[in-house]
Design a protein around this motif. Structure first.
Motif, PDB file in Angstrom:
ATOM      1  N   GLN A 179       0.859  -1.200   0.000  1.00 39.55           N
ATOM      2  CA  GLN A 179       0.000   0.000   0.000  1.00 39.55           C
ATOM      3  C   GLN A 179       0.889   1.243   0.000  1.00 39.55           C
ATOM      4  OE1 GLN A 179      -2.721   0.056   3.354  1.00 39.55           O
ATOM      5  NE2 GLN A 179      -3.216   2.214   3.006  1.00 39.55           N
ATOM      6  N   PHE A 180       0.472   2.262  -0.750  1.00 39.88           N
ATOM      7  CA  PHE A 180       1.249   3.496  -0.766  1.00 39.88           C
ATOM      8  C   PHE A 180       0.580   4.522   0.151  1.00 39.88           C
ATOM      9  CE2 PHE A 180       3.097   7.416  -2.358  1.00 39.88           C
ATOM     10  CZ  PHE A 180       4.424   7.040  -2.473  1.00 39.88           C
ATOM     11  N   PHE A 181       1.384   5.139   1.006  1.00 39.91           N
ATOM     12  CA  PHE A 181       0.851   6.108   1.981  1.00 39.91           C
ATOM     13  C   PHE A 181       1.336   7.514   1.621  1.00 39.91           C
ATOM     14  CE2 PHE A 181       0.931   2.102   4.179  1.00 39.91           C
ATOM     15  CZ  PHE A 181      -0.100   2.135   5.098  1.00 39.91           C
ATOM     16  N   ARG A 182       0.399   8.420   1.413  1.00 36.11           N
ATOM     17  CA  ARG A 182       0.750   9.851   1.353  1.00 36.11           C
ATOM     18  C   ARG A 182       0.383  10.424   2.710  1.00 36.11           C
ATOM     19  NH1 ARG A 182      -2.889  11.650  -1.623  1.00 36.11           N
ATOM     20  NH2 ARG A 182      -3.529   9.645  -2.423  1.00 36.11           N
ATOM     21  N   VAL A 183       1.402  10.858   3.423  1.00 33.50           N
ATOM     22  CA  VAL A 183       1.193  11.277   4.809  1.00 33.50           C
ATOM     23  C   VAL A 183       1.459  12.777   4.910  1.00 33.50           C
ATOM     24  CG1 VAL A 183       2.008  10.961   7.190  1.00 33.50           C
ATOM     25  CG2 VAL A 183       1.959   9.008   5.615  1.00 33.50           C
ATOM     26  N   GLY A 184       0.631  13.478   5.636  1.00 35.75           N
ATOM     27  CA  GLY A 184       0.845  14.913   5.815  1.00 35.75           C
ATOM     28  C   GLY A 184       0.637  15.300   7.264  1.00 35.75           C
ATOM     29  N   VAL A 242       5.353   8.736   1.182  1.00 31.12           N
ATOM     30  CA  VAL A 242       5.992  10.062   1.142  1.00 31.12           C
ATOM     31  C   VAL A 242       5.361  10.891   2.248  1.00 31.12           C
ATOM     32  CG1 VAL A 242       6.511  10.144  -1.351  1.00 31.12           C
ATOM     33  CG2 VAL A 242       4.328  11.036  -0.511  1.00 31.12           C
ATOM     34  N   LEU A 243       6.120  11.875   2.689  1.00 28.91           N
ATOM     35  CA  LEU A 243       5.630  12.801   3.710  1.00 28.91           C
ATOM     36  C   LEU A 243       5.482  14.174   3.073  1.00 28.91           C
ATOM     37  CD1 LEU A 243       5.083  13.583   6.726  1.00 28.91           C
ATOM     38  CD2 LEU A 243       7.524  14.090   6.891  1.00 28.91           C
ATOM     39  N   GLU A 244       4.402  14.855   3.375  1.00 27.48           N
ATOM     40  CA  GLU A 244       4.252  16.241   2.921  1.00 27.48           C
ATOM     41  C   GLU A 244       4.177  17.167   4.138  1.00 27.48           C
ATOM     42  OE1 GLU A 244       0.540  17.352   0.947  1.00 27.48           O
ATOM     43  OE2 GLU A 244       1.554  19.008  -0.085  1.00 27.48           O
ATOM     44  N   PHE A 245       5.086  18.130   4.176  1.00 28.02           N
ATOM     45  CA  PHE A 245       4.975  19.219   5.145  1.00 28.02           C
ATOM     46  C   PHE A 245       4.210  20.340   4.449  1.00 28.02           C
ATOM     47  CE2 PHE A 245       9.269  17.635   6.684  1.00 28.02           C
ATOM     48  CZ  PHE A 245       8.827  17.201   7.924  1.00 28.02           C
ATOM     49  N   LYS A 246       3.207  20.871   5.120  1.00 34.69           N
ATOM     50  CA  LYS A 246       2.395  21.929   4.501  1.00 34.69           C
ATOM     51  C   LYS A 246       2.449  23.149   5.416  1.00 34.69           C
ATOM     52  CE  LYS A 246      -2.324  21.961   2.748  1.00 34.69           C
ATOM     53  NZ  LYS A 246      -3.509  21.091   2.742  1.00 34.69           N
ATOM     54  N   THR A 247       2.822  24.292   4.847  1.00 30.39           N
ATOM     55  CA  THR A 247       3.080  25.440   5.714  1.00 30.39           C
ATOM     56  C   THR A 247       2.767  26.770   5.053  1.00 30.39           C
ATOM     57  OG1 THR A 247       4.786  26.391   7.169  1.00 30.39           O
ATOM     58  CG2 THR A 247       5.535  25.637   5.014  1.00 30.39           C
ATOM     59  N   LYS A 248       2.618  27.797   5.886  1.00 33.72           N
ATOM     60  CA  LYS A 248       2.613  29.181   5.382  1.00 33.72           C
ATOM     61  C   LYS A 248       3.771  29.936   6.034  1.00 33.72           C
ATOM     62  CE  LYS A 248      -2.261  29.952   4.275  1.00 33.72           C
ATOM     63  NZ  LYS A 248      -3.329  29.509   5.177  1.00 33.72           N
ATOM     64  N   SER A 249       4.761  29.191   6.508  1.00 29.85           N
ATOM     65  CA  SER A 249       5.908  29.827   7.148  1.00 29.85           C
ATOM     66  C   SER A 249       7.134  29.694   6.241  1.00 29.85           C
ATOM     67  CB  SER A 249       6.197  29.165   8.496  1.00 29.85           C
ATOM     68  OG  SER A 249       6.930  27.971   8.293  1.00 29.85           O
ATOM     69  N   ASP A 250       8.249  30.285   6.669  1.00 25.10           N
ATOM     70  CA  ASP A 250       9.513  30.038   5.958  1.00 25.10           C
ATOM     71  C   ASP A 250      10.510  29.409   6.937  1.00 25.10           C
ATOM     72  OD1 ASP A 250      10.101  32.149   7.634  1.00 25.10           O
ATOM     73  OD2 ASP A 250      10.947  33.444   6.076  1.00 25.10           O
ATOM     74  N   GLN A 288       0.995   8.341  -7.872  1.00 24.32           N
ATOM     75  CA  GLN A 288       1.950   8.409  -8.972  1.00 24.32           C
ATOM     76  C   GLN A 288       2.655   9.776  -8.982  1.00 24.32           C
ATOM     77  OE1 GLN A 288       0.469   8.378 -13.077  1.00 24.32           O
ATOM     78  NE2 GLN A 288       1.407   6.357 -13.239  1.00 24.32           N
ATOM     79  N   ALA A 289       1.879  10.834  -8.720  1.00 24.29           N
ATOM     80  CA  ALA A 289       2.468  12.181  -8.657  1.00 24.29           C
ATOM     81  C   ALA A 289       3.492  12.251  -7.525  1.00 24.29           C
ATOM     82  CB  ALA A 289       1.365  13.217  -8.428  1.00 24.29           C
ATOM     83  N   ALA A 290       3.212  11.544  -6.443  1.00 28.61           N
ATOM     84  CA  ALA A 290       4.084  11.611  -5.256  1.00 28.61           C
ATOM     85  C   ALA A 290       5.472  11.066  -5.532  1.00 28.61           C
ATOM     86  CB  ALA A 290       3.440  10.844  -4.096  1.00 28.61           C
ATOM     87  N   ILE A 291       5.585  10.143  -6.487  1.00 32.56           N
ATOM     88  CA  ILE A 291       6.919   9.576  -6.765  1.00 32.56           C
ATOM     89  C   ILE A 291       7.403   9.953  -8.172  1.00 32.56           C
ATOM     90  CG2 ILE A 291       6.914   7.678  -5.104  1.00 32.56           C
ATOM     91  CD1 ILE A 291       5.754   5.861  -7.205  1.00 32.56           C
ATOM     92  N   ARG A 292       6.727  10.934  -8.759  1.00 35.64           N
ATOM     93  CA  ARG A 292       7.122  11.419 -10.099  1.00 35.64           C
ATOM     94  C   ARG A 292       8.567  11.944 -10.053  1.00 35.64           C
ATOM     95  NH1 ARG A 292       6.202  16.289 -13.573  1.00 35.64           N
ATOM     96  NH2 ARG A 292       6.391  17.545 -11.709  1.00 35.64           N
ATOM     97  N   ASN A 293       9.354  11.566 -11.029  1.00 35.22           N
ATOM     98  CA  ASN A 293      10.747  12.033 -11.141  1.00 35.22           C
ATOM     99  C   ASN A 293      11.600  11.686  -9.921  1.00 35.22           C
ATOM    100  OD1 ASN A 293      10.073  13.144 -13.565  1.00 35.22           O
ATOM    101  ND2 ASN A 293       9.708  15.196 -12.757  1.00 35.22           N
TER     102      ASN A 293
END
Ligand code: SF4
Length: 382
Positions: free
Chosen positions: A134-139, A170-178, A361-366
């Motif tokens: 199973q593929f997990f997209r985690v945020g 894959v892990l996604e960090f989502k932010t409005k900070s720098d 598929q987008a998560a592991i693109r390139n």
């Protein structure tokens, strides 16, 4: 931007021995702290204040979480859902967006960090190892900004190291900070996406307080790209305000003039949606913002949305701007119907499972990956 420094820290007694508790406290010298047996008292005291969120955003609560850390994003059968997994590191956000949906959802207004971080990594390892096919997209950025507290928690480093070694996630960090400086300390090996919510410059200035400016977000994204991360952008909430076309054009230009499209994992589009109670809360806290003016219809999830022709027009226009720069960058709609996907993105999806394959598929693109899935979809545009 200025990074979060609470006025007071509350520590639940059971969290006192956790390593993360000690580390956070060592980074906050001179800040008053109070040990409480149970945080229920300070939470209910803060809730009874005239503006619980403004007060809660000055307080940091350190406590252990009971129960699962990794939970699926709630599905709404009427809309295509992306089958995202949310990793709960804490709740509450120190930033201040007028339209923030957390103002409708959270019953605890304090900025809360879960300190049993070793349990998080153990649970993640157990869940991912138990389902190698199973593929997990985690945020991590649903109930808290993924990175705005990272100067205190330094969560990012062990999380990047953990996901760097995983084939099926894959892990996604989502932010409005720098607040990205810690990300330079670990090699993501293609398994971590750092993404920014973006808007027009005017909406950012008028409706998003304490956040990084759009230029600061893009500068942080450039650093991350240099360090080997892939980037992502969420043009969400798209707001149908005067001059929106020109505003979103400038934002899309800013992204593509500074970042490599082959390193952008995805760009999502989502029109403003909100629980009916949010308008009053936001106007009490920020005065009349103007973004809730106009006509909205109730969606199938109870949230108010723009009428469909307005949403369609916005998605079509902004997707067109993206396609002027790149035919390849995956674009997706957040919580919309198949019909709108087809009408505005010209992407045909059968159902949410199909969408999951498309995004996996987008998560592991390139990126080098041995994980295989069947995520394809037909598009007339690219
Ligand atoms: S950054 Fe996100 S979570 Fe934080 S206040 Fe803004 S909308 Fe809410």
């Amino acid at each position: 931007m200025r990074y979060f420094r609470p006025e007071r820290v509350y520590i639940e007694k059971s969290a006192l021995e956790d390593r993360l508790t000690g580390e956070i406290l060592s980074r906050l010298p001179g800040i008053p702290r109070e040990i409480v047996e149970d945080a229920a008292g300070v939470i209910s005291e803060t809730r009874s204040e005239s503006d619980p969120f403004t007060s809660g955003k000055k307080k940091l609560l350190l406590r252990r979480k009971k129960g699962d850390f990794l939970k699926p994003f709630p599905l709404i059968p009427e809309y295509l859902s992306c089958h995202f997994q949310i990793l709960h590191l804490g709740t509450g956000c120190d930033l201040e967006c007028t339209y923030c949906i957390l103002q409708s959802y959270l019953t605890n207004p304090l900025i809360t960090v879960f300190t049993n971080f070793d349990d998080i990594l153990a649970e993640l390892a157990g869940r991912l190892d138990a389902a190698p096919g199973q593929f997990f997209r985690v945020g991590t950025g649903e109930l808290i900004d993924s990175l705005s507290l990272d100067h205190l928690t330094e969560w990012s480093v062990p999380l990047v190291r953990f996901f760097a070694g995983r084939e099926n996630a894959v892990l996604e960090f989502k932010t409005k900070s720098d607040n990205v400086q810690n990300l330079g300390k670990a090699d993501p090996r293609g398994r971590v996406i750092v993404s920014w919510s973006m808007n027009t410059e005017e909406i950012q200035r008028r409706e998003e307080f304490k956040t990084a400016t759009l230029e600061e977000r893009v500068a942080a994204a450039r650093k991350c790209e240099r360090w080997g991360y892939r980037t992502g952008f969420h043009l969400d909430p798209l707001i149908h305000a005067e001059g929106w076309k020109n505003g979103y054009r400038k934002t899309v230009d800013l992204i593509f003039r500074n970042l490599n499209p082959s390193r952008i994992a995805w760009i999502s589009l989502g029109a403003l949606r909100f629980m009916p109670s949010l308008k009053k809360t936001a106007e009490n806290r920020f005065g009349r913002t103007g973004i809730f003016a106009g006509e909205f219809i109730p969606g199938l999830d109870g949230k108010k949305r723009y009428f469909k022709p307005i949403r369609r027009k916005m998605y079509e226009y902004v997707c067109g701007l993206i396609r002027e720069y790149s035919a390849e960058v995956p674009v997706y709609l957040c919580m919309e119907s198949r019909e709108l996907w087809e009408d505005s993105l010209e992407v045909a999806l059968d159902d949410s499972v199909h969408l999951k394959g498309y995004l996996d598929q987008a998560a592991i693109r390139n990126t080098p990956s041995n994980f295989r899935n069947s995520g394809t979809c037909s598009t007339n545009r690219s």
